[in-house]
Motif scaffolding. Structure first.
Motif, PDB file in Angstrom:
ATOM      1  N   GLY A 171       0.877  -0.973  -0.278  1.00  0.00           N
ATOM      2  CA  GLY A 171      -0.183  -0.162   0.553  1.00  0.00           C
ATOM      3  C   GLY A 171       0.511   1.227  -0.213  1.00  0.00           C
ATOM      4  O   GLY A 171       0.698   2.722   0.565  1.00  0.00           O
ATOM      5  N   TYR A 172       1.855   1.119  -1.075  1.00  0.00           N
ATOM      6  CA  TYR A 172       3.055   2.176  -0.298  1.00  0.00           C
ATOM      7  C   TYR A 172       3.686   2.568  -1.381  1.00  0.00           C
ATOM      8  O   TYR A 172       4.473   1.282  -2.665  1.00  0.00           O
ATOM      9  N   GLY A 173       3.714   3.241  -2.489  1.00  0.00           N
ATOM     10  CA  GLY A 173       4.205   3.026  -3.869  1.00  0.00           C
ATOM     11  C   GLY A 173       3.407   2.775  -4.760  1.00  0.00           C
ATOM     12  O   GLY A 173       2.283   2.754  -5.155  1.00  0.00           O
ATOM     13  N   PRO A 174       3.644   2.318  -5.484  1.00  0.00           N
ATOM     14  CA  PRO A 174       3.001   1.097  -6.398  1.00  0.00           C
ATOM     15  C   PRO A 174       1.957   0.193  -5.952  1.00  0.00           C
ATOM     16  O   PRO A 174       1.285   0.019  -6.585  1.00  0.00           O
ATOM     17  N   SER A 175       2.177   0.184  -5.077  1.00  0.00           N
ATOM     18  CA  SER A 175       1.409  -1.171  -4.467  1.00  0.00           C
ATOM     19  C   SER A 175      -0.241  -0.014  -3.787  1.00  0.00           C
ATOM     20  O   SER A 175      -0.948  -0.956  -3.365  1.00  0.00           O
ATOM     21  N   ALA A 176       0.175   1.205  -3.698  1.00  0.00           N
ATOM     22  CA  ALA A 176      -1.096   2.121  -3.460  1.00  0.00           C
ATOM     23  C   ALA A 176      -2.404   2.277  -4.092  1.00  0.00           C
ATOM     24  O   ALA A 176      -2.722   3.100  -4.930  1.00  0.00           O
ATOM     25  N   SER A 177      -2.819   1.269  -4.707  1.00  0.00           N
ATOM     26  CA  SER A 177      -4.129   1.357  -5.326  1.00  0.00           C
ATOM     27  C   SER A 177      -4.478   0.133  -5.850  1.00  0.00           C
ATOM     28  O   SER A 177      -3.818  -1.114  -4.836  1.00  0.00           O
ATOM     29  N   THR A 178      -5.521  -0.082  -6.307  1.00  0.00           N
ATOM     30  CA  THR A 178      -6.528  -1.314  -6.647  1.00  0.00           C
ATOM     31  C   THR A 178      -5.478  -2.211  -7.770  1.00  0.00           C
ATOM     32  O   THR A 178      -5.468  -3.614  -7.412  1.00  0.00           O
ATOM     33  N   ILE A 179      -4.616  -1.538  -8.099  1.00  0.00           N
ATOM     34  CA  ILE A 179      -3.760  -2.326  -9.062  1.00  0.00           C
ATOM     35  C   ILE A 179      -2.508  -3.207  -8.169  1.00  0.00           C
ATOM     36  O   ILE A 179      -2.374  -5.022  -9.132  1.00  0.00           O
ATOM     37  N   GLY A 180      -2.517  -3.007  -7.304  1.00  0.00           N
ATOM     38  CA  GLY A 180      -1.182  -3.594  -7.059  1.00  0.00           C
ATOM     39  C   GLY A 180      -1.026  -3.645  -5.910  1.00  0.00           C
ATOM     40  O   GLY A 180      -0.403  -4.719  -4.384  1.00  0.00           O
ATOM     41  N   ALA A 181      -2.748  -4.085  -4.912  1.00  0.00           N
ATOM     42  CA  ALA A 181      -2.454  -3.860  -3.063  1.00  0.00           C
ATOM     43  C   ALA A 181      -2.424  -5.467  -3.145  1.00  0.00           C
ATOM     44  O   ALA A 181      -2.608  -6.290  -1.974  1.00  0.00           O
ATOM     45  N   ASN A 182      -3.012  -6.148  -4.207  1.00  0.00           N
ATOM     46  CA  ASN A 182      -3.281  -7.876  -3.482  1.00  0.00           C
ATOM     47  C   ASN A 182      -2.070  -8.347  -3.885  1.00  0.00           C
ATOM     48  O   ASN A 182      -1.867  -9.190  -3.182  1.00  0.00           O
ATOM     49  N   ARG A 183      -1.144  -8.097  -5.068  1.00  0.00           N
ATOM     50  CA  ARG A 183       0.051  -8.714  -5.643  1.00  0.00           C
ATOM     51  C   ARG A 183       0.747  -8.147  -4.010  1.00  0.00           C
ATOM     52  O   ARG A 183       1.738  -9.372  -4.032  1.00  0.00           O
ATOM     53  N   ALA A 184       0.749  -7.283  -4.579  1.00  0.00           N
ATOM     54  CA  ALA A 184       2.008  -6.950  -2.917  1.00  0.00           C
ATOM     55  C   ALA A 184       1.681  -7.821  -1.643  1.00  0.00           C
ATOM     56  O   ALA A 184       2.689  -7.651  -0.512  1.00  0.00           O
ATOM     57  N   GLY A 185       0.755  -8.077  -1.026  1.00  0.00           N
ATOM     58  CA  GLY A 185       0.424  -9.327   0.075  1.00  0.00           C
ATOM     59  C   GLY A 185       1.796 -10.136   0.243  1.00  0.00           C
ATOM     60  O   GLY A 185       2.343 -10.564   0.511  1.00  0.00           O
ATOM     61  N   ARG A 186       1.976 -10.735  -0.936  1.00  0.00           N
ATOM     62  CA  ARG A 186       2.416 -12.209  -1.566  1.00  0.00           C
ATOM     63  C   ARG A 186       3.611 -11.829  -1.621  1.00  0.00           C
ATOM     64  O   ARG A 186       4.290 -12.932  -1.297  1.00  0.00           O
ATOM     65  N   SER A 187       4.429 -10.645  -1.833  1.00  0.00           N
ATOM     66  CA  SER A 187       5.333  -9.760  -2.238  1.00  0.00           C
ATOM     67  C   SER A 187       6.090 -10.166  -1.126  1.00  0.00           C
ATOM     68  O   SER A 187       7.194 -10.174  -0.339  1.00  0.00           O
ATOM     69  N   ALA A 188       4.979  -9.100  -0.166  1.00  0.00           N
ATOM     70  CA  ALA A 188       5.604  -8.793   1.353  1.00  0.00           C
ATOM     71  C   ALA A 188       6.122 -10.921   2.322  1.00  0.00           C
ATOM     72  O   ALA A 188       6.674 -10.539   2.539  1.00  0.00           O
ATOM     73  N   ALA A 189       5.279 -11.699   1.954  1.00  0.00           N
ATOM     74  CA  ALA A 189       5.258 -12.428   2.401  1.00  0.00           C
ATOM     75  C   ALA A 189       6.357 -13.048   2.062  1.00  0.00           C
ATOM     76  O   ALA A 189       7.101 -13.837   2.869  1.00  0.00           O
ATOM     77  N   ARG A 190       6.690 -13.389   1.370  1.00  0.00           N
ATOM     78  CA  ARG A 190       8.194 -13.929  -0.169  1.00  0.00           C
ATOM     79  C   ARG A 190       9.398 -13.066   0.873  1.00  0.00           C
ATOM     80  O   ARG A 190      10.483 -13.993   0.826  1.00  0.00           O
ATOM     81  N   GLY A 191       9.052 -11.672   0.876  1.00  0.00           N
ATOM     82  CA  GLY A 191      10.617 -11.330   1.201  1.00  0.00           C
ATOM     83  C   GLY A 191      10.428 -11.186   3.081  1.00  0.00           C
ATOM     84  O   GLY A 191      11.651 -11.144   3.470  1.00  0.00           O
ATOM     85  N   VAL A 192       9.755 -11.613   3.679  1.00  0.00           N
ATOM     86  CA  VAL A 192       9.532 -12.438   4.842  1.00  0.00           C
ATOM     87  C   VAL A 192      10.381 -13.383   5.286  1.00  0.00           C
ATOM     88  O   VAL A 192      10.945 -13.589   5.752  1.00  0.00           O
ATOM     89  N   LYS A 193       9.960 -14.405   4.348  1.00  0.00           N
ATOM     90  CA  LYS A 193      10.062 -15.493   4.644  1.00  0.00           C
ATOM     91  C   LYS A 193      11.355 -15.571   4.393  1.00  0.00           C
ATOM     92  O   LYS A 193      12.759 -16.009   4.334  1.00  0.00           O
ATOM     93  N   ARG A 194      12.298 -14.770   3.174  1.00  0.00           N
ATOM     94  CA  ARG A 194      13.421 -14.592   2.650  1.00  0.00           C
ATOM     95  C   ARG A 194      14.425 -14.159   4.003  1.00  0.00           C
ATOM     96  O   ARG A 194      15.324 -14.118   4.493  1.00  0.00           O
ATOM     97  N   ASN A 195      14.042 -13.129   4.622  1.00  0.00           N
ATOM     98  CA  ASN A 195      14.563 -12.603   5.996  1.00  0.00           C
ATOM     99  C   ASN A 195      14.479 -13.510   6.964  1.00  0.00           C
ATOM    100  O   ASN A 195      15.813 -13.673   7.490  1.00  0.00           O
ATOM    101  N   LEU A 196      13.872 -14.356   7.266  1.00  0.00           N
ATOM    102  CA  LEU A 196      13.752 -15.144   8.321  1.00  0.00           C
ATOM    103  C   LEU A 196      14.384 -16.183   7.946  1.00  0.00           C
ATOM    104  O   LEU A 196      15.344 -16.573   8.511  1.00  0.00           O
ATOM    105  N   ASP A 197      14.529 -16.441   6.526  1.00  0.00           N
ATOM    106  CA  ASP A 197      15.540 -17.324   6.104  1.00  0.00           C
ATOM    107  C   ASP A 197      16.979 -17.354   6.395  1.00  0.00           C
ATOM    108  O   ASP A 197      18.001 -17.916   7.045  1.00  0.00           O
ATOM    109  N   ASN A 198      17.486 -15.964   5.791  1.00  0.00           N
ATOM    110  CA  ASN A 198      18.453 -15.704   6.883  1.00  0.00           C
ATOM    111  C   ASN A 198      18.882 -15.994   8.032  1.00  0.00           C
ATOM    112  O   ASN A 198      20.093 -16.118   8.522  1.00  0.00           O
TER     113      ASN A 198
END
Length: 361
Positions: A321-348
């Motif tokens: 909901g910030y920048g490119p995902s601050a719209s109905t175009i990207g907010a839904n897909r951004a949730g998946r991207s963020a969760a994957r980013g969390v997992k990568r960080n936790l794996d590290n």
């Protein structure tokens, strides 16, 4: 005190999407929502806004969105979100008003009046609705009429038989004029010429191109512009009557506000009963200030050349909901991207022996 894998702040479209994907990945998390009920910012929208106007705002992963009909969006979207939360058993806690996020020796502390939560990572999904932007013009405090920002718009009937000044060059201003001009007198002012779009903006290519322009800014750490600001304006069928009545004859910005109207630099004066400030919003991220995520350019730089959701300065923090995902175009897909980013960080973290192994389904 338990240290969670992640904490999501905000339970709008982007926050629910992020929680869904975190749960699928088996990550321990909670969602902290400032509202007392489901629906995100949409429960606070004006009654005249219908589902045919929301452009997919209710789209969520693994769910059918509500129909784009004439039901009130501030009823249909909250009902849909409430059903979604229950069906997927998302761990939402409300109401929680997060005041700040701090770092404690590598652990993120999320502060609220009633509690402090700890987590290895954070997904911020607070959007913009709680931070309306209201520009200041000389004399505005002397105006004896009424003033409203989009966030407090009472609906068109409230303005019947009043002369309304609509300020702003975005989609909300266009919609307000479309509803108001058939029932009352209006005047439209913007800082720059409106950016009218000739195509229908229905193609994937057009949407991708618009999002790419916003990505370029966040990749550089610049304050984001809304996706709407780069897509341009288009009139819908329901705004044709207002167009025929002259609603979209644009005037340049006035220089001063007086008790009963506004005045331009050349001395021209227009009497006004009410001012409707359709002047947009800014990201609601003040609670992240202790983490010092902003770049020298004033914005938060995102990873993957602006296409990602992770903060470049602190990869533990994802922003949806910030920048490119601050719209109905990207907010839904951004949730998946963020969760994957969390997992990568936790794996590290896991590789360094700093946290338990990630839970799996």
């Amino acid at each position: 005190m338990e240290i969670l894998d992640s904490i999501v702040i905000g339970a709008g479209q982007a926050g629910l999407s992020a929680s869904y994907h975190l749960k699928r990945l088996g990550l321990r998390h909670v969602v902290l929502d400032a509202n007392t009920a489901p629906g995100g910012a949409w429960q606070h929208r004006w009654d005249a806004l219908t589902m045919r106007d929301v452009h997919g705002v209710a789209e969520l992963p693994d769910a059918m969105p509500p129909k784009l009909d004439l039901r009130r969006a501030n009823v249909a979207v909250p009902e849909s979100f409430a059903d979604y939360e229950k069906e997927h058993e998302l761990p939402i806690i409300r109401p929680v008003n997060v005041t700040s996020v701090t770092d404690d020796a590598g652990t993120l502390l999320v502060h609220a009046a009633q509690n402090i939560w700890r987590a290895h990572t954070l997904i911020n999904a607070t959007g913009t609705w709680t931070r309306p932007f209201l520009p200041h013009y000389p004399g505005v405090e002397t105006f004896i009429g009424e003033q409203f920002h989009t966030v407090a718009y009472p609906g068109p009937e409230y303005f019947r038989n009043k002369r309304v000044l609509v300020v702003g060059g975005g989609a909300s201003a266009v919609q307000f004029l479309g509803a108001l001009r058939p029932i009352t007198d209006t005047l439209w002012v913007t800082r720059t010429d409106p950016n009218w779009r000739e195509d229908t903006f229905d193609s994937d290519e057009a949407r991708i191109a618009a999002v790419a322009l916003v990505e370029q800014r966040v990749a550089q750490g610049l304050p984001p512009q809304s996706v709407v600001s780069v897509t341009g304006l288009a009139l819908r069928a329901q705004e044709q009557e207002a167009k025929d009545l002259g609603a979209y004859e644009r005037h340049p910005m006035f220089t001063t506000v007086e008790a009963d109207g506004v005045r331009w630099a050349d001395g021209r004066f227009e009497r006004i009963d009410a001012i409707l400030w359709a002047t947009g919003f800014r990201p609601a991220i003040a609670h992240l200030a202790p983490l010092k995520l902003r770049s020298d350019h004033g914005g938060i730089q995102l990873d993957r050349a602006g296409k990602g959701t992770g903060s470049v300065k602190d990869p533990r923090v994802q922003l949806v909901g910030y920048g490119p995902s601050a719209s109905t175009i990207g907010a839904n897909r951004a949730g998946r991207s963020a969760a994957r980013g969390v997992k990568r960080n936790l794996d590290n973290f896991s590789q360094l022996g700093a946290r338990p192994k990630i839970l799996t389904r």
